[in-house]
Motif scaffolding. Structure first.
Motif, PDB file in Angstrom:
ATOM      1  N   HIS A  60       0.670  -1.305   0.120  1.00 14.03           N
ATOM      2  CA  HIS A  60       0.093   0.157  -0.107  1.00 14.03           C
ATOM      3  C   HIS A  60       0.924   1.132  -0.177  1.00 14.03           C
ATOM      4  CE1 HIS A  60      -3.827  -2.148   0.304  1.00 14.03           C
ATOM      5  NE2 HIS A  60      -3.497  -2.763   1.601  1.00 14.03           N
ATOM      6  N   LEU A  61       0.325   2.270  -0.778  1.00 13.40           N
ATOM      7  CA  LEU A  61       1.003   3.459  -0.729  1.00 13.40           C
ATOM      8  C   LEU A  61       1.037   4.299   0.620  1.00 13.40           C
ATOM      9  CD1 LEU A  61       2.352   5.419  -2.764  1.00 13.40           C
ATOM     10  CD2 LEU A  61       0.106   6.591  -3.159  1.00 13.40           C
ATOM     11  N   PHE A  62      -0.244   4.339   1.492  1.00 16.31           N
ATOM     12  CA  PHE A  62      -0.289   4.735   2.653  1.00 16.31           C
ATOM     13  C   PHE A  62      -0.535   3.486   3.655  1.00 16.31           C
ATOM     14  CE2 PHE A  62      -0.598   8.201  -0.200  1.00 16.31           C
ATOM     15  CZ  PHE A  62       0.261   9.242   0.137  1.00 16.31           C
ATOM     16  N   ARG A  94      -9.375   2.808  -5.048  1.00 16.45           N
ATOM     17  CA  ARG A  94      -8.577   4.170  -5.823  1.00 16.45           C
ATOM     18  C   ARG A  94      -8.749   3.904  -7.270  1.00 16.45           C
ATOM     19  NH1 ARG A  94      -4.193   7.058  -3.904  1.00 16.45           N
ATOM     20  NH2 ARG A  94      -3.528   6.365  -1.632  1.00 16.45           N
ATOM     21  N   GLU A  95      -9.197   5.130  -7.949  1.00 13.79           N
ATOM     22  CA  GLU A  95      -9.641   5.188  -9.034  1.00 13.79           C
ATOM     23  C   GLU A  95      -8.644   4.648  -9.875  1.00 13.79           C
ATOM     24  OE1 GLU A  95     -11.901   8.429 -12.137  1.00 13.79           O
ATOM     25  OE2 GLU A  95     -10.391   9.123 -10.922  1.00 13.79           O
ATOM     26  N   SER A  96      -7.254   4.790  -9.725  1.00 10.00           N
ATOM     27  CA  SER A  96      -6.091   4.251 -10.512  1.00 10.00           C
ATOM     28  C   SER A  96      -5.813   3.054 -10.256  1.00 10.00           C
ATOM     29  CB  SER A  96      -4.872   5.017 -10.193  1.00 10.00           C
ATOM     30  OG  SER A  96      -4.454   5.051  -8.849  1.00 10.00           O
ATOM     31  N   ASN A  97      -6.354   2.032  -9.357  1.00  9.99           N
ATOM     32  CA  ASN A  97      -6.165   0.862  -9.058  1.00  9.99           C
ATOM     33  C   ASN A  97      -6.823  -0.157 -10.096  1.00  9.99           C
ATOM     34  OD1 ASN A  97      -5.420  -1.566  -7.995  1.00  9.99           O
ATOM     35  ND2 ASN A  97      -5.684  -1.197  -5.800  1.00  9.99           N
ATOM     36  N   MET A  98      -6.424  -0.191 -11.149  1.00 10.72           N
ATOM     37  CA  MET A  98      -6.925  -0.870 -12.343  1.00 10.72           C
ATOM     38  C   MET A  98      -7.222  -2.367 -12.065  1.00 10.72           C
ATOM     39  SD  MET A  98      -8.041   1.616 -13.886  1.00 10.72           S
ATOM     40  CE  MET A  98      -8.526   1.334 -15.734  1.00 10.72           C
ATOM     41  N   TYR A 146      -8.631   9.912  -1.666  1.00 12.19           N
ATOM     42  CA  TYR A 146      -6.958   9.250  -1.303  1.00 12.19           C
ATOM     43  C   TYR A 146      -6.244  10.477  -1.382  1.00 12.19           C
ATOM     44  CZ  TYR A 146      -9.219   4.332  -1.381  1.00 12.19           C
ATOM     45  OH  TYR A 146      -9.753   3.388  -1.020  1.00 12.19           O
ATOM     46  N   ARG A 147      -4.997  10.322  -0.713  1.00  8.50           N
ATOM     47  CA  ARG A 147      -3.821  11.071  -1.060  1.00  8.50           C
ATOM     48  C   ARG A 147      -3.225  10.239  -2.144  1.00  8.50           C
ATOM     49  NH1 ARG A 147      -0.685  11.200   4.424  1.00  8.50           N
ATOM     50  NH2 ARG A 147      -1.626   9.138   4.546  1.00  8.50           N
ATOM     51  N   CYS A 157      -1.238  15.154  -4.308  1.00  9.06           N
ATOM     52  CA  CYS A 157      -2.572  15.381  -5.047  1.00  9.06           C
ATOM     53  C   CYS A 157      -3.472  14.656  -4.253  1.00  9.06           C
ATOM     54  CB  CYS A 157      -2.410  15.394  -6.661  1.00  9.06           C
ATOM     55  SG  CYS A 157      -2.031  13.539  -7.003  1.00  9.06           S
ATOM     56  N   ARG A 158      -4.659  14.564  -4.936  1.00 10.04           N
ATOM     57  CA  ARG A 158      -5.895  13.663  -3.990  1.00 10.04           C
ATOM     58  C   ARG A 158      -6.211  12.972  -5.317  1.00 10.04           C
ATOM     59  NH1 ARG A 158      -5.527  13.770   1.225  1.00 10.04           N
ATOM     60  NH2 ARG A 158      -7.612  13.131   1.224  1.00 10.04           N
TER      61      ARG A 158
END
Length: 153
Positions: A25-27, A110-114, A135-136, A141-142
């Motif tokens: 995880h990023l965070f 997350r929107e980017s977590n395809m 999400y941070r 950015c968010r």
């Protein structure tokens, strides 16, 4: 892929889970957040390979209250991603929550977590809402979250 078990998380598993959490995880959650809860509505499980040596390769944290379940955290060790283990873990989560009395399961992603979004959609989760700038991101950015739901028969 038959040499695995999905079992309730034990206090001794937290160290292994924390290591996966940091890499997946990023965070990431802290070790204190990952500590085993004794709350009656919580369902925390690990995906363990039973081959020698036995090792934890994934986990999920969920809560189920009054027929409504929520996925709080889920991860597969990055070394095991893309091999079908996410499918197995998600199946185990759905079965666990069905037995806990869930009529529906909610999650956010997350929107980017395809890869995760595709996995959830293959399991019948539907997008019901977008939470803007939830999400941070690493660059400050968010990013939007997709709120998804699966109705259980």
């Amino acid at each position: 892929m038959s040499d695995y078990q999905i079992t309730p998380l034990d206090h001794d598993d937290v160290v292994a889970i924390a290591a996966i959490e940091q890499r997946a995880h990023l965070f990431p959650w802290s070790a204190a957040q990952l500590a085993v809860s004794s709350h009656q509505f919580d369902h925390h499980y690990v995906l363990r390979l039973t081959t020698a040596p036995s090792c934890i390769i994934g986990y999920f944290y969920t809560r189920c209250i009054a027929g409504e379940a929520e996925l709080l955290n889920i991860a597969i060790d990055p070394d095991y991603q893309g091999q079908g283990w996410g499918w197995i873990l998600l199946n185990g989560m759905i079965t666990t929550l069905r037995h806990a009395g869930a009529d529906s399961i909610w999650l956010e992603v997350r929107e980017s977590n395809m890869p995760a979004k595709a996995l959830y959609q293959k399991h019948g989760f539907q997008v019901v809402h977008r939470r803007q700038q939830y999400y941070r991101c690493a660059d400050g950015c968010r990013e939007d979250a997709w709120i998804m739901e699966k109705r259980l028969p």
